[in-house]
Design an enzyme around this catalytic site. Structure first.
Site, PDB file in Angstrom:
ATOM      1  N   ASN A  78      40.179  40.779  28.810  1.00  0.00           N
ATOM      2  CA  ASN A  78      39.318  40.384  27.700  1.00  0.00           C
ATOM      3  C   ASN A  78      39.940  40.912  26.421  1.00  0.00           C
ATOM      4  O   ASN A  78      40.093  42.124  26.250  1.00  0.00           O
ATOM      5  CB  ASN A  78      37.910  40.966  27.869  1.00  0.00           C
ATOM      6  N   ARG A  80      33.171  30.927  34.443  1.00  0.00           N
ATOM      7  CA  ARG A  80      33.021  32.310  34.876  1.00  0.00           C
ATOM      8  C   ARG A  80      31.607  32.774  34.546  1.00  0.00           C
ATOM      9  O   ARG A  80      31.172  32.696  33.387  1.00  0.00           O
ATOM     10  CB  ARG A  80      34.050  33.194  34.152  1.00  0.00           C
ATOM     11  N   GLU A 106      38.166  36.538  28.786  1.00  0.00           N
ATOM     12  CA  GLU A 106      37.328  36.392  27.593  1.00  0.00           C
ATOM     13  C   GLU A 106      38.208  36.399  26.362  1.00  0.00           C
ATOM     14  O   GLU A 106      39.124  37.213  26.246  1.00  0.00           O
ATOM     15  CB  GLU A 106      36.312  37.539  27.453  1.00  0.00           C
ATOM     16  N   HIS A 157      28.518  42.840  35.732  1.00  0.00           N
ATOM     17  CA  HIS A 157      28.661  42.728  34.285  1.00  0.00           C
ATOM     18  C   HIS A 157      27.539  43.546  33.641  1.00  0.00           C
ATOM     19  O   HIS A 157      26.717  43.039  32.884  1.00  0.00           O
ATOM     20  CB  HIS A 157      28.612  41.259  33.839  1.00  0.00           C
ATOM     21  N   TYR A 207      40.024  40.691  22.091  1.00  0.00           N
ATOM     22  CA  TYR A 207      39.371  40.255  20.865  1.00  0.00           C
ATOM     23  C   TYR A 207      40.121  40.673  19.592  1.00  0.00           C
ATOM     24  O   TYR A 207      40.120  39.948  18.609  1.00  0.00           O
ATOM     25  CB  TYR A 207      37.942  40.796  20.807  1.00  0.00           C
ATOM     26  N   GLU A 248      34.881  44.986  32.377  1.00  0.00           N
ATOM     27  CA  GLU A 248      35.015  45.992  31.315  1.00  0.00           C
ATOM     28  C   GLU A 248      34.411  47.349  31.681  1.00  0.00           C
ATOM     29  O   GLU A 248      33.469  47.824  31.039  1.00  0.00           O
ATOM     30  CB  GLU A 248      34.401  45.474  30.014  1.00  0.00           C
TER      31      GLU A 248
END
Length: 451
Positions: free
Chosen positions: A295, A77, A354, A121, A297, A166
């Site tokens: 994504n 990606r 991600e 992005h 985290y 995002e």
């Protein structure tokens, strides 16, 4: 010990972004981006670095593709730099910029690596920012013009597309907190920017389907579970508000065609200016996607109170160990998030686009980078993905952030997320221990525990 084997069509990959790795900030006809401008303002970046050179991927992409092949990367990606395609307001696409990405796609395919392309992005052209950026409703029209050029140039070979990466970060870090480009500090502006980005997303999806019906297109959201730090009612209310602010403010328009009512009331009560909505906008925003990129985290643990007008809550890491970035390591949050998305938003196809962690990686005397902490992090989160699949979530892929140590936005090069170590002095690359470990995961299609 249990094995964690994924379905046969599951995709394994790694992810990057244009400004963070390409460099060549003024090469190949590229125009200035908002991050080119932002990083050259003193004090904006923690280590006073910029992405002018970054990983020099623009010049070394063939070397990086060769490393990907050696590591067994099956899916890659990456993002397109908008100002590399439209460097100015003339409306003429930069053929040299398009040729770079065309050559990159060809190199990937020649090495058996499937490309997934992110169209935005965060590196908006500065000329468009001068016209208001995402506060300008017409920014969506400019975005579609850019998308058409990229679809036309790459759509015959690229079959997986992401419109935006995002949008929460772009809107609220860029237009409210001001610690990301373009550095604006106004909450109402952040709401308007987020709205215009979602319109641009819907328009891009429709445009792709008109031009190319043979691939898939979706959007990537950074989604972070918001849990109350305690059981008291104030913290529970604050966590719900935090969830509405960061998660539901994007999920609900995309999948339900409306903003969450509790957040609309809250923002109105706080005297904020809500987005300038026009009839049929929500129908455009909720244009069905082929997949949702996630994504993930960490989890944020929310306490009521604080001086962060207009939200009035604070977040903590709880009792968990943290990465070098200070993010708590809570793999159960990924499972819970994926199951929630499946149940609340009608079983969407999902890619984890991600997931990764920053640590203080160093090269030892043997020239190795033994990043066992990253291996432990990734293993835990891959098992969390497997648990979500076991519970019926339509999860189809997992992409590690990131392929190579890169420029990590306002922290510069301090935080290292890569499977490949970057020597910034020489530009040399060293595959870390985690990179070789991940190769085995991809070969096995999961985690096989040896007794």
């Amino acid at each position: 010990m249990r094995d964690y084997i994924f379905p046969g069509d599951f995709r394994w990959g790694a992810a990057t972004a244009s400004y963070q790795i390409e460099g060549a900030a003024r090469k190949g006809g590229k125009g200035e981006s908002i991050w080119d401008r932002f990083t050259h303002i003193p004090g904006r970046i923690q280590d006073d670095t910029t992405g002018d050179v970054a990983c020099d991927h623009y010049h070394r992409y063939r070397e990086d593709v060769r490393l990907m092949r050696e590591m067994g990367i099956q899916n890659y990606r990456f993002s397109i730099s908008w100002p590399r395609i439209f460097p100015d307001a003339s409306g003429r696409a930069n053929e040299e910029g398009l040729r770079f990405y065309s050559d990159l796609v060809d190199a990937l395919l020649e090495n058996g690596i499937r490309p997934m392309v992110t169209l935005y992005h965060w590196d908006m052209p500065q000329w468009l920012q001068n016209l208001g950026g995402w506060l300008n409703r017409k920014s969506a029209d400019y975005f579609v013009q850019y998308c058409e050029a990229v679809f036309s140039g790459l759509g015959d070979r690229v079959l997986s597309w992401i419109t935006l990466n995002e949008p929460w970060v772009c809107a609220f870090n860029g237009y409210y907190a001001g610690d990301f480009a373009p550095g604006i500090r106004d909450f109402s502006s952040a709401l308007q920017a987020a709205y215009n980005m979602l319109r641009a997303h819907g328009m891009a999806v429709r445009t792709y389907r008109k031009l190319h019906g043979n691939g898939e297109i979706g959007i990537t959201l950074n989604l972070c579970p918001r849990e109350p730090a305690t059981d008291n009612a104030a913290d529970q209310e604050a966590a719900l508000r935090n969830d509405g602010y960061a998660n539901r403010w994007f999920l609900d328009p995309l999948f339900k065609g409306c903003y969450p009512e509790d957040m609309m009331r809250y923002y109105q009560d706080m005297g904020l200016t809500l987005p300038d909505m026009e009839p049929m906008d929500m129908e455009l925003i909720r244009e069905p996607v082929d997949f949702l990129g996630v994504n993930y985290y960490y989890i944020e643990f929310t306490r009521a109170g604080g001086d962060n007008w207009p939200l009035y809550f604070t977040t903590t890491a709880g009792d968990y160990s943290v990465t070098e970035y200070g993010w708590p390591i809570v793999e159960r949050g990924l499972t819970e998030l994926l199951v929630r998305l499946d149940r609340e938003y009608k079983h969407p196809k999902i890619y984890v686009t991600e997931n990764g962690a920053s640590f203080l990686d160093v090269v030892n005397v043997k020239g190795e980078v033994l990043d066992d902490c990253r291996i432990d992090y990734l293993e835990r989160h891959i098992m969390a993905c497997w648990d979500a699949v076991r519970q019926g979530v339509n999860l189809k892929g997992y992409y590690v952030w990131t392929l190579i140590d890169d420029f990590e936005w306002n922290t510069g090069f301090r935080n290292k997320f890569g499977l490949i170590y970057l020597d910034r002095r020489t530009g040399g690359r060293i595959v870390k221990k985690s990179g070789y470990w991940y190769r085995k995961i991809m070969e096995q299609n999961g985690i096989v525990n040896q007794d």
